[in-house]
Scaffold this motif. Structure first.
Motif, PDB file in Angstrom:
ATOM      1  N   GLU A  27       7.035   0.650   1.993  1.00 14.96           N
ATOM      2  CA  GLU A  27       6.719  -0.681   2.549  1.00 14.96           C
ATOM      3  C   GLU A  27       8.214  -1.285   2.696  1.00 14.96           C
ATOM      4  OE1 GLU A  27       5.447  -3.788  -0.350  1.00 14.96           O
ATOM      5  OE2 GLU A  27       4.466  -2.030  -1.148  1.00 14.96           O
ATOM      6  N   TYR A  36       0.820  -1.108   0.069  1.00 14.64           N
ATOM      7  CA  TYR A  36       0.013   0.021  -0.040  1.00 14.64           C
ATOM      8  C   TYR A  36       0.821   1.324   0.093  1.00 14.64           C
ATOM      9  CZ  TYR A  36      -3.731  -3.244   0.932  1.00 14.64           C
ATOM     10  OH  TYR A  36      -4.659  -4.052   1.043  1.00 14.64           O
ATOM     11  N   TYR A  56      -2.056  -8.458  14.164  1.00 16.02           N
ATOM     12  CA  TYR A  56      -2.478  -6.943  14.440  1.00 16.02           C
ATOM     13  C   TYR A  56      -3.714  -6.978  15.416  1.00 16.02           C
ATOM     14  CZ  TYR A  56       0.461  -6.951  10.508  1.00 16.02           C
ATOM     15  OH  TYR A  56       1.584  -7.013   9.566  1.00 16.02           O
ATOM     16  N   MET A  75       2.430   6.648  15.137  1.00 15.19           N
ATOM     17  CA  MET A  75       2.464   5.912  13.966  1.00 15.19           C
ATOM     18  C   MET A  75       1.014   5.413  13.641  1.00 15.19           C
ATOM     19  SD  MET A  75       4.926   3.209  12.146  1.00 15.19           S
ATOM     20  CE  MET A  75       6.391   4.405  11.657  1.00 15.19           C
ATOM     21  N   VAL A  76       0.401   5.606  12.324  1.00 10.63           N
ATOM     22  CA  VAL A  76      -0.947   5.011  12.036  1.00 10.63           C
ATOM     23  C   VAL A  76      -0.824   4.156  10.923  1.00 10.63           C
ATOM     24  CG1 VAL A  76      -3.155   5.910  11.404  1.00 10.63           C
ATOM     25  CG2 VAL A  76      -1.748   7.247  12.762  1.00 10.63           C
TER      26      VAL A  76
HETATM   27  C1  LIG Z   1      -1.419  -4.970   5.327  1.00  4.83           C
HETATM   28  C2  LIG Z   1      -0.327  -4.508   6.138  1.00  4.83           C
HETATM   29  C3  LIG Z   1       0.990  -4.377   5.870  1.00  4.83           C
HETATM   30  C4  LIG Z   1       1.848  -4.264   7.024  1.00  4.83           C
HETATM   31  N1  LIG Z   1       2.912  -3.809   6.265  1.00  4.83           N
HETATM   32  C5  LIG Z   1       4.224  -3.531   7.199  1.00  4.83           C
HETATM   33  C6  LIG Z   1       5.603  -3.622   6.614  1.00  4.83           C
HETATM   34  O1  LIG Z   1       5.848  -3.454   5.422  1.00  4.83           O
HETATM   35  N2  LIG Z   1       6.472  -3.004   7.457  1.00  4.83           N
HETATM   36  C7  LIG Z   1       6.057  -2.910   8.835  1.00  4.83           C
HETATM   37  O2  LIG Z   1       7.125  -2.553   9.485  1.00  4.83           O
HETATM   38  N3  LIG Z   1       4.987  -3.135   9.366  1.00  4.83           N
HETATM   39  C8  LIG Z   1       4.030  -3.606   8.538  1.00  4.83           C
HETATM   40  N4  LIG Z   1       2.744  -3.647   9.047  1.00  4.83           N
HETATM   41  C9  LIG Z   1       2.278  -3.233  10.316  1.00  4.83           C
HETATM   42  C10 LIG Z   1       2.002  -1.801  10.608  1.00  4.83           C
HETATM   43  O3  LIG Z   1       2.970  -0.825   9.970  1.00  4.83           O
HETATM   44  C11 LIG Z   1       1.557  -1.615  12.082  1.00  4.83           C
HETATM   45  O4  LIG Z   1       2.746  -1.868  12.875  1.00  4.83           O
HETATM   46  C12 LIG Z   1       0.440  -2.284  12.493  1.00  4.83           C
HETATM   47  O5  LIG Z   1      -0.745  -2.503  11.632  1.00  4.83           O
HETATM   48  C13 LIG Z   1      -0.282  -1.744  13.770  1.00  4.83           C
HETATM   49  O6  LIG Z   1      -0.587  -0.429  13.402  1.00  4.83           O
HETATM   50  P1  LIG Z   1      -2.306  -0.295  13.284  1.00  4.83           P
HETATM   51  O7  LIG Z   1      -3.078  -0.861  14.813  1.00  4.83           O
HETATM   52  O8  LIG Z   1      -2.427   1.204  13.405  1.00  4.83           O
HETATM   53  O9  LIG Z   1      -2.547  -0.754  12.033  1.00  4.83           O
HETATM   54  C14 LIG Z   1       1.617  -3.842   8.057  1.00  4.83           C
HETATM   55  C15 LIG Z   1       0.330  -4.007   8.650  1.00  4.83           C
HETATM   56  C16 LIG Z   1      -0.649  -4.289   7.410  1.00  4.83           C
HETATM   57  C17 LIG Z   1      -2.145  -4.466   8.198  1.00  4.83           C
END
Ligand SMILES: Cc1cc2nc3c(=O)[nH]c(=O)nc-3n(C[C@H](O)[C@H](O)[C@H](O)COP(=O)(O)O)c2cc1C
Length: 312
Positions: free
Chosen positions: A45, A25, A181, A226-227
């Motif tokens: 990413e 994304y 997650y 961080m979001v």
């Molecule tokens: C579809 C998806 C892809 C992700 N890709 C990465 C990534 O490439 N590198 C990373 O450090 N975390 C990745 N994450 C984790 C997010 O950066 C983040 O740490 C996690 O979603 C928690 O944050 P949130 O509760 O705001 O979603 C990914 C999460 C999702 C859902």
């Protein structure tokens, strides 16, 4: 929320509300969009350090950026300190003054390779990686989780090690690897790490609204947030969090479409923007029927005409 400028080593960043790396994304167009809505720093990413070494085309595409985006971080993953340093020095990373190291990815293929969250179990190697990457002259940051399981939380100790190795900022996702997650974010762990280091600490996990962002900052004492997933449903979440003027969904979508088309081919644009529209339409009346139509759309024009019906 206390929105304030932040320094990452020598680099001044506009504010402390960051867009997380999101595999599949956070390409150029999506990052530029979030930045225009107030995100202080966006991240690519995760890209494979080995992929960079072998000059994979796909890896290079993931790292497209230009001056209009402004300062941006690139995230790499891997486990070999030398290959990680070489990745930081790779020409494809030249436009990125900040390189983040992924130490949180729970995906089995990555974990089994000793990469991503597996480094939480190997803090000596994690330290070596950071020390080696620092030699590249980039500002090195680390994104990690609070542990693998709830019965062995490593946050404070790991944060100190990363700081000692030369990381200029750490981002802590307040969940364990086995929770992926889902589940509660552990504020106490992030707070303990924040108190143990001098470098800026960014808290991550579960921010979907201004109230969530305020709570995460308050409970952890972190320097910023961080979001991740919230931005997939609504890139304008950064307007809400930072007080930046917002735009309609249609305007947002048209911008994202234009910037994606300018940097990606027609096929990628069609598939990607279908996926994004399906996120944005969630919660709208008739969302299921719109999603069906979006997934049958064969061109950016078709997607745009459905978007105008939905949000026009
Ligand atoms: C579809 C998806 C892809 C992700 N890709 C990465 C990534 O490439 N590198 C990373 O450090 N975390 C990745 N994450 C984790 C997010 O950066 C983040 O740490 C996690 O979603 C928690 O944050 P949130 O509760 O705001 O979603 C990914 C999460 C999702 C859902």
């Amino acid at each position: 929320m206390q929105v304030k400028p932040i320094k990452i080593g020598e680099i001044a960043v506009h504010n402390n509300v960051f867009l997380a790396p999101l595999a599949g994304y956070t390409n150029y167009a999506f990052r530029r969009l979030c930045k225009s809505y107030g995100a202080g720093l966006c991240c690519t990413e995760m890209v494979s350090a080995k992929g960079l070494k072998y000059g994979s085309e796909n890896t290079k595409e993931l790292l497209y950026t230009d001056d209009k985006e402004g300062v941006c971080a690139a995230q790499i993953f891997g486990s070999d300190p030398e290959i990680m340093r070489m990745a930081c020095e790779n020409e494809a990373l030249a436009p990125f003054p900040i390189v983040d190291i992924n130490m949180g990815c729970p995906v089995p293929k990555i974990y089994k390779n000793g990469e991503g969250s597996a480094l939480l179990e190997n803090p000596i190697l994690a330290e070596k990686i950071v020390k080696e990457c620092v030699k590249s002259g980039k500002e090195i940051t680390v994104k990690f989780r609070i542990g693998i399981h709830a019965d062995n939380l490593i946050t404070e100790e790991f944060a100190k090690r990363m700081e000692g190795a030369g990381a200029r900022l750490i981002t802590i996702h307040g969940r364990t690897k086995d929770k992926v997650y889902a589940g509660e974010v552990n504020y106490k762990e992030i707070a303990a790490a924040k108190n143990a280091v001098q470098i800026p600490v960014i808290a991550n996990g579960g921010v979907f609204s201004l109230a969530d962002g305020e709570k995460l900052m308050k409970e952890t004492g972190a320097d910023g947030v961080m979001v991740a997933r919230a931005a997939l449903f609504e890139p304008q979440v950064f307007c809400v969090l930072t007080g930046t003027p917002t735009e309609s969904t249609l305007t947002m979508f048209e911008k994202q479409m234009a910037w994606t088309r300018a940097t990606c081919d027609e096929r990628f644009t069609t598939v990607f923007m279908r996926k994004m529209a399906a996120f944005y339409v969630k919660g709208t009346r008739g969302a299921a029927a719109y999603k069906d139509r979006l997934f049958q759309a064969q061109s950016p024009e078709e997607i745009l005409s459905i978007a105008k019906e939905i949000w026009g």
